[in-house]
Design a protein around this motif. Structure first.
Motif, mmCIF file in Angstrom:
data_model
loop_
_atom_site.group_PDB
_atom_site.id
_atom_site.type_symbol
_atom_site.label_atom_id
_atom_site.label_comp_id
_atom_site.label_asym_id
_atom_site.label_seq_id
_atom_site.Cartn_x
_atom_site.Cartn_y
_atom_site.Cartn_z
ATOM 1 N N ILE A 261 0.821 -1.213 0.000
ATOM 2 C CA ILE A 261 0.000 0.000 0.000
ATOM 3 C C ILE A 261 0.857 1.266 0.000
ATOM 4 O O ILE A 261 0.559 2.220 -0.735
ATOM 5 C CB ILE A 261 -0.980 -0.034 1.185
ATOM 6 C CG1 ILE A 261 -1.997 -1.169 0.977
ATOM 7 C CG2 ILE A 261 -1.699 1.301 1.348
ATOM 8 C CD1 ILE A 261 -2.934 -1.413 2.141
ATOM 9 N N PRO A 262 1.955 1.335 0.763
ATOM 10 C CA PRO A 262 2.768 2.556 0.714
ATOM 11 C C PRO A 262 3.417 2.818 -0.643
ATOM 12 O O PRO A 262 3.904 3.939 -0.889
ATOM 13 C CB PRO A 262 3.846 2.294 1.782
ATOM 14 C CG PRO A 262 3.243 1.292 2.706
ATOM 15 C CD PRO A 262 2.425 0.413 1.820
ATOM 16 N N GLN A 275 -10.183 5.391 2.389
ATOM 17 C CA GLN A 275 -11.618 5.533 2.633
ATOM 18 C C GLN A 275 -12.367 4.208 2.546
ATOM 19 O O GLN A 275 -13.588 4.171 2.684
ATOM 20 C CB GLN A 275 -12.217 6.526 1.627
ATOM 21 C CG GLN A 275 -11.600 7.914 1.709
ATOM 22 C CD GLN A 275 -12.225 8.887 0.734
ATOM 23 O OE1 GLN A 275 -13.452 8.919 0.580
ATOM 24 N NE2 GLN A 275 -11.397 9.687 0.074
ATOM 25 N N SER A 276 -11.646 3.123 2.324
ATOM 26 C CA SER A 276 -12.296 1.824 2.141
ATOM 27 C C SER A 276 -12.667 1.154 3.452
ATOM 28 O O SER A 276 -13.504 0.258 3.484
ATOM 29 C CB SER A 276 -11.370 0.895 1.346
ATOM 30 O OG SER A 276 -10.228 0.538 2.119
ATOM 31 N N GLY A 277 -12.014 1.550 4.539
ATOM 32 C CA GLY A 277 -12.270 0.920 5.826
ATOM 33 C C GLY A 277 -11.447 -0.314 6.089
ATOM 34 O O GLY A 277 -11.539 -0.914 7.163
ATOM 35 N N GLU A 283 -3.231 2.654 11.235
ATOM 36 C CA GLU A 283 -2.534 2.297 9.983
ATOM 37 C C GLU A 283 -2.689 3.403 8.954
ATOM 38 O O GLU A 283 -1.728 3.767 8.252
ATOM 39 C CB GLU A 283 -3.092 0.978 9.441
ATOM 40 C CG GLU A 283 -2.663 -0.252 10.241
ATOM 41 C CD GLU A 283 -3.408 -1.508 9.841
ATOM 42 O OE1 GLU A 283 -2.943 -2.605 10.195
ATOM 43 O OE2 GLU A 283 -4.470 -1.401 9.162
ATOM 44 N N THR A 284 -3.893 3.955 8.850
ATOM 45 C CA THR A 284 -4.135 5.040 7.890
ATOM 46 C C THR A 284 -3.291 6.254 8.218
ATOM 47 O O THR A 284 -2.648 6.852 7.327
ATOM 48 C CB THR A 284 -5.628 5.417 7.891
ATOM 49 O OG1 THR A 284 -6.409 4.274 7.582
ATOM 50 C CG2 THR A 284 -5.908 6.504 6.864
ATOM 51 N N LEU A 299 6.499 0.861 9.396
ATOM 52 C CA LEU A 299 5.245 0.247 8.964
ATOM 53 C C LEU A 299 5.396 -1.266 8.891
ATOM 54 O O LEU A 299 6.486 -1.779 8.606
ATOM 55 C CB LEU A 299 4.833 0.773 7.577
ATOM 56 C CG LEU A 299 4.593 2.277 7.440
ATOM 57 C CD1 LEU A 299 4.282 2.619 5.990
ATOM 58 C CD2 LEU A 299 3.471 2.745 8.352
ATOM 59 N N LYS A 300 4.301 -1.982 9.111
ATOM 60 C CA LYS A 300 4.299 -3.434 8.924
ATOM 61 C C LYS A 300 4.200 -3.800 7.444
ATOM 62 O O LYS A 300 4.555 -4.906 7.047
ATOM 63 C CB LYS A 300 3.130 -4.059 9.687
ATOM 64 C CG LYS A 300 3.257 -3.991 11.203
ATOM 65 C CD LYS A 300 2.085 -4.704 11.870
ATOM 66 C CE LYS A 300 2.211 -4.668 13.381
ATOM 67 N NZ LYS A 300 1.050 -5.358 14.029
#
Length: 461
Positions: A261-262, A275-277, A283-284, A299-300
């Motif tokens: 994701i990063p 915004q997906s939850g 984490e966000t 970060l993990k």
């Protein structure tokens, strides 16, 4: 689809299709041969043996095949089975052989068991897409290696992005490293198609992890995340859980941190993932800080982008040129045919640009096999007036099978004359792949083997 291991000999004129008739009948019926001296109808031991396939005549063992509620009783002949399989030999003639009249086999499908017996009795391999995996399981269980190899070959030839993830899972289960490697080649090159296939949601958690760890996966990370969430939803249904965000995180476990994701663009993260939850609030926040802060939090998640695949280029001309009256475009097609000696994936073409200074072109590129369109794209590209080639890409790489000619075409729209290739080659070696070229009847603008447009094929191998 069927393939014979040994070519069948012609039967005598007295009964030219009798063996085939018995085989077809005996797939679902335990027929006995009527009349005497039936042996005289068939001149070879192979043909006489084939008549006994799934036949009650002289049967000295029976199998009850299939799961409860879906069983089929199949007759067999111990000697024939023992000759075809070391497992059957041990079962009937080994030191621990048991004297049973009936053997239950609940873990093999009846159709696949019959396909294995047809090979043992008839030296014929009859495979289809619906049963080939189950037939491979039967061949592995009873150690029938040539049938197993034929199943693997069948799977390799039918391999595509649509089924590559499922076959990857099965190839690991069956310990078939060559098939595993072929699956990875398809998944790497056509990653987004493979991740969006229905079969991706059917893979096991271990296969999911191996795909998410893959450094050479040629996909946007947003597509990887969407695929992982689709798999998680399917897994929730398999575990009879409500497919909530919490349940999806639960079934994904630590695999969520393998999604990079990063490494996404900030816009994709802010407008999509954040915004997906799917992420916790902490984490966000940490990922936002990772994007923007000078001192980045730990970060993990894996933060480095995937390497993906490096595209290769097959250049078919030895030189290029331009003239005052060519190469001109008036909506006509430039086309060339090509073939390769191993499976590759065509990502796009390299095209020549303007020979009269900078200019923009609109290109409709197309890839066909025997008249069937496999890929098409309409793209604009800007050329700077140099003799360089300019890449144009399909939305997804197109799988190209060996030893078959494909047609690469482009229709260009632009006011400026362009460079064109000359001194074309009929054969080009690119790494471990050999390309062959021939003229195409679709070419109406002059492109051929010796000269013209489409100087490069951009591919993954």
């Amino acid at each position: 689809m069927a393939a014979e291991l040994f070519p069948a000999k012609k039967l005598p004129t007295v009964a030219p299709t009798a063996v085939q008739q018995y085989q077809q009948q005996n797939v679902s019926n335990n027929n006995t041969i009527q009349g005497c001296n039936w042996q005289g109808l068939y001149p070879t031991i192979r043909e006489r043996n084939a008549v006994m396939f799934n036949n009650e005549l002289m049967a000295d063992i029976h199998f009850v095949v299939g799961p409860p509620g879906g069983t089929q009783k199949v007759p067999g002949h111990k000697y024939v089975l023992a000759v075809g399989s070391s497992v059957f030999h041990a079962m009937f003639y080994g030191e621990l052989a048991e004297d049973k009249d009936e053997i239950r086999i609940p873990d093999v499908e009846p159709a696949s068991f019959l396909a294995m017996l047809k090979y043992i009795y008839c030296d014929e391999i009859d495979l289809c897409a619906d049963t080939v995996l189950a037939t491979l399981y039967a061949a592995k269980k009873y150690i029938v290696p040539h049938l197993a190899r034929a199943c693997v070959n069948f799977l390799e030839t039918s391999l595509s992005a649509r089924n590559a993830c499922v076959l990857l899972s099965q190839s690991c289960l069956f310990e078939e490293p060559d098939l595993t490697q072929r699956c990875w080649e398809v998944i790497d090159a056509q990653a987004e198609l493979a991740l969006r296939s229905e079969g991706f949601c059917d893979i096991d958690a271990q296969t999911l992890e191996s795909i998410l760890r893959r450094e050479t996966l040629n996909a946007k990370e947003m597509v990887v995340l969407e695929a992982a969430l689709s798999w998680a939803e399917a897994e929730c249904h398999r575990q009879e859980l409500q497919p909530s965000i919490e349940s999806k995180r639960l079934v994904l476990g630590k695999n969520i941190y393998l999604i990079r994701i990063p490494a996404m663009a900030l816009d994709d993260f802010a407008n999509g993932v954040a915004q997906s939850g799917v992420l916790t609030l902490n984490e966000t926040n940490d990922i936002f800080l990772w994007y923007t802060a000078a001192k980045k939090p730990e970060l993990k998640f894996v933060c480095k982008p995937r390497k993906g695949l490096t595209p290769q280029r097959c250049h078919r001309f030895q030189s290029c040129a331009y003239r005052s009256n060519q190469w001109r475009y008036r909506g006509r097609c430039d086309s060339i045919q090509f073939a390769v000696d191993k499976r590759v994936f065509i990502a796009g073409f390299g095209l020549y640009g303007s020979s009269c200074g900078s200019a923009e072109y609109q290109a409709k590129i197309e890839l066909k096999r025997q008249g069937v369109t496999l890929g098409v794209a309409i793209i604009k590209y800007f050329s700077d007036g140099s003799s360089n080639t300019f890449p144009v890409f399909f939305e997804y790489p197109v799988q190209i099978e060996p030893d078959t000619f494909y047609t690469a075409s482009v229709v260009l729209d632009g006011n400026e004359l362009s460079y064109f290739g000359q001194e074309g080659m009929t054969e080009v070696q690119c790494g471990k792949v050999t390309f062959q070229f021939q003229c195409s009847s679709d070419s109406t603008n002059g492109t051929g083997v010796q000269g013209g447009q489409i100087p490069e094929l951009i591919f993954y191998a």
